[in-house]
Design a protein around this motif. Structure first.
Motif, PDB file in Angstrom:
ATOM      1  N   GLU A  12       0.825  -1.207   0.000  1.00 52.79           N
ATOM      2  CA  GLU A  12       0.000   0.000   0.000  1.00 52.79           C
ATOM      3  C   GLU A  12       0.863   1.263   0.000  1.00 52.79           C
ATOM      4  N   PRO A  13       0.275   2.403  -0.382  1.00 55.61           N
ATOM      5  CA  PRO A  13       1.027   3.669  -0.302  1.00 55.61           C
ATOM      6  C   PRO A  13       1.446   3.931   1.146  1.00 55.61           C
ATOM      7  N   LEU A  14       2.653   4.407   1.317  1.00 55.31           N
ATOM      8  CA  LEU A  14       3.205   4.571   2.648  1.00 55.31           C
ATOM      9  C   LEU A  14       3.619   6.004   2.929  1.00 55.31           C
ATOM     10  N   ARG A  15       3.752   6.304   4.202  1.00 54.80           N
ATOM     11  CA  ARG A  15       4.274   7.607   4.616  1.00 54.80           C
ATOM     12  C   ARG A  15       5.789   7.591   4.447  1.00 54.80           C
ATOM     13  N   SER A  16       6.364   8.761   4.338  1.00 53.91           N
ATOM     14  CA  SER A  16       7.817   8.884   4.204  1.00 53.91           C
ATOM     15  C   SER A  16       8.505   8.540   5.519  1.00 53.91           C
ATOM     16  N   ARG A  17       9.535   7.691   5.454  1.00 53.20           N
ATOM     17  CA  ARG A  17      10.306   7.372   6.663  1.00 53.20           C
ATOM     18  C   ARG A  17      11.060   8.592   7.165  1.00 53.20           C
ATOM     19  N   GLY A  18      11.256   9.592   6.316  1.00 55.97           N
ATOM     20  CA  GLY A  18      11.906  10.822   6.754  1.00 55.97           C
ATOM     21  C   GLY A  18      11.150  11.514   7.878  1.00 55.97           C
ATOM     22  N   GLU A  19       9.836  11.254   7.960  1.00 61.91           N
ATOM     23  CA  GLU A  19       9.031  11.825   9.040  1.00 61.91           C
ATOM     24  C   GLU A  19       9.476  11.319  10.406  1.00 61.91           C
ATOM     25  N   LYS A  37       5.891   4.707  21.111  1.00 65.80           N
ATOM     26  CA  LYS A  37       4.853   5.351  20.299  1.00 65.80           C
ATOM     27  C   LYS A  37       5.003   4.947  18.828  1.00 65.80           C
ATOM     28  N   LEU A  38       6.233   4.872  18.353  1.00 64.07           N
ATOM     29  CA  LEU A  38       6.497   4.512  16.960  1.00 64.07           C
ATOM     30  C   LEU A  38       6.024   3.089  16.663  1.00 64.07           C
ATOM     31  N   GLN A  39       6.128   2.213  17.617  1.00 62.44           N
ATOM     32  CA  GLN A  39       5.731   0.818  17.425  1.00 62.44           C
ATOM     33  C   GLN A  39       4.263   0.710  17.008  1.00 62.44           C
ATOM     34  N   ASP A  40       3.422   1.604  17.479  1.00 57.23           N
ATOM     35  CA  ASP A  40       2.001   1.579  17.144  1.00 57.23           C
ATOM     36  C   ASP A  40       1.712   1.980  15.703  1.00 57.23           C
ATOM     37  N   LYS A  41       2.654   2.690  15.070  1.00 55.11           N
ATOM     38  CA  LYS A  41       2.392   3.158  13.707  1.00 55.11           C
ATOM     39  C   LYS A  41       3.462   2.751  12.698  1.00 55.11           C
ATOM     40  N   ASN A  42       4.346   1.825  13.049  1.00 55.28           N
ATOM     41  CA  ASN A  42       5.420   1.475  12.121  1.00 55.28           C
ATOM     42  C   ASN A  42       4.914   0.822  10.844  1.00 55.28           C
ATOM     43  N   GLN A  44       2.851   1.973   8.907  1.00 55.73           N
ATOM     44  CA  GLN A  44       2.580   3.045   7.950  1.00 55.73           C
ATOM     45  C   GLN A  44       3.791   3.366   7.075  1.00 55.73           C
ATOM     46  N   TYR A  45       4.939   2.787   7.387  1.00 59.35           N
ATOM     47  CA  TYR A  45       6.187   3.072   6.680  1.00 59.35           C
ATOM     48  C   TYR A  45       6.728   1.800   6.044  1.00 59.35           C
ATOM     49  N   ALA A  46       7.503   1.965   4.985  1.00 60.50           N
ATOM     50  CA  ALA A  46       8.245   0.825   4.450  1.00 60.50           C
ATOM     51  C   ALA A  46       9.240   0.385   5.516  1.00 60.50           C
ATOM     52  N   GLY A  47       9.762  -0.835   5.399  1.00 58.92           N
ATOM     53  CA  GLY A  47      10.641  -1.392   6.421  1.00 58.92           C
ATOM     54  C   GLY A  47      11.844  -0.523   6.756  1.00 58.92           C
ATOM     55  N   TRP A  59      19.496   2.865  21.694  1.00 59.93           N
ATOM     56  CA  TRP A  59      18.350   2.007  21.440  1.00 59.93           C
ATOM     57  C   TRP A  59      18.332   1.629  19.972  1.00 59.93           C
ATOM     58  N   TYR A  60      18.036   0.371  19.701  1.00 61.16           N
ATOM     59  CA  TYR A  60      17.912  -0.150  18.343  1.00 61.16           C
ATOM     60  C   TYR A  60      16.469  -0.588  18.146  1.00 61.16           C
ATOM     61  N   TYR A  61      15.906  -0.277  16.990  1.00 60.74           N
ATOM     62  CA  TYR A  61      14.524  -0.648  16.699  1.00 60.74           C
ATOM     63  C   TYR A  61      14.430  -1.124  15.262  1.00 60.74           C
ATOM     64  N   SER A  62      13.676  -2.182  15.027  1.00 60.03           N
ATOM     65  CA  SER A  62      13.403  -2.684  13.689  1.00 60.03           C
ATOM     66  C   SER A  62      11.900  -2.737  13.497  1.00 60.03           C
ATOM     67  N   SER A  63      11.422  -2.287  12.350  1.00 56.38           N
ATOM     68  CA  SER A  63       9.989  -2.350  12.078  1.00 56.38           C
ATOM     69  C   SER A  63       9.552  -3.759  11.715  1.00 56.38           C
ATOM     70  N   SER A  64      10.493  -4.654  11.547  1.00 57.56           N
ATOM     71  CA  SER A  64      10.216  -6.044  11.186  1.00 57.56           C
ATOM     72  C   SER A  64       9.902  -6.869  12.429  1.00 57.56           C
ATOM     73  N   SER A  65       9.072  -7.865  12.251  1.00 53.86           N
ATOM     74  CA  SER A  65       8.789  -8.774  13.358  1.00 53.86           C
ATOM     75  C   SER A  65       9.615 -10.041  13.262  1.00 53.86           C
ATOM     76  N   ARG A  66      10.529 -10.104  12.303  1.00 59.65           N
ATOM     77  CA  ARG A  66      11.344 -11.306  12.119  1.00 59.65           C
ATOM     78  C   ARG A  66      12.444 -11.403  13.130  1.00 59.65           C
TER      79      ARG A  66
END
Length: 66
Positions: A12-19, A37-42, A44-47, A59-66
């Motif tokens: 789907e169309p995504l928001r810019s990760r630059g945001e 907070k980001l976890q609730d909306k990740n 909306q962005y490409a990986g 802190w390290y964060y990945s939008s992937s669940s793998r």
């Protein structure tokens, strides 16, 4: 530091990760609160991978669940 995760494909169309960087710099939360907070909306962005830090912690964060 924000990096693309090429293994995550969104259809789907995504928001810019630059945001994400702009939001972090504008907000008044510490990195841990921001990432919660980001976890609730990740979805909306490409990986992405995100590394945030303060003087004595990182802190390290990945939008992937793998």
């Amino acid at each position: 530091m924000l990096c693309n995760d090429p293994l995550i494909k969104n259809q789907e169309p995504l928001r810019s990760r630059g945001e994400i960087g702009i939001d972090y710099l504008r907000q008044q939360k510490n990195p841990r609160e921001f990432l919660a907070k980001l976890q609730d909306k990740n979805h909306q962005y490409a990986g992405f991978f995100l590394l945030l830090g303060e003087q004595n912690a990182a802190w390290y964060y990945s939008s992937s669940s793998r």
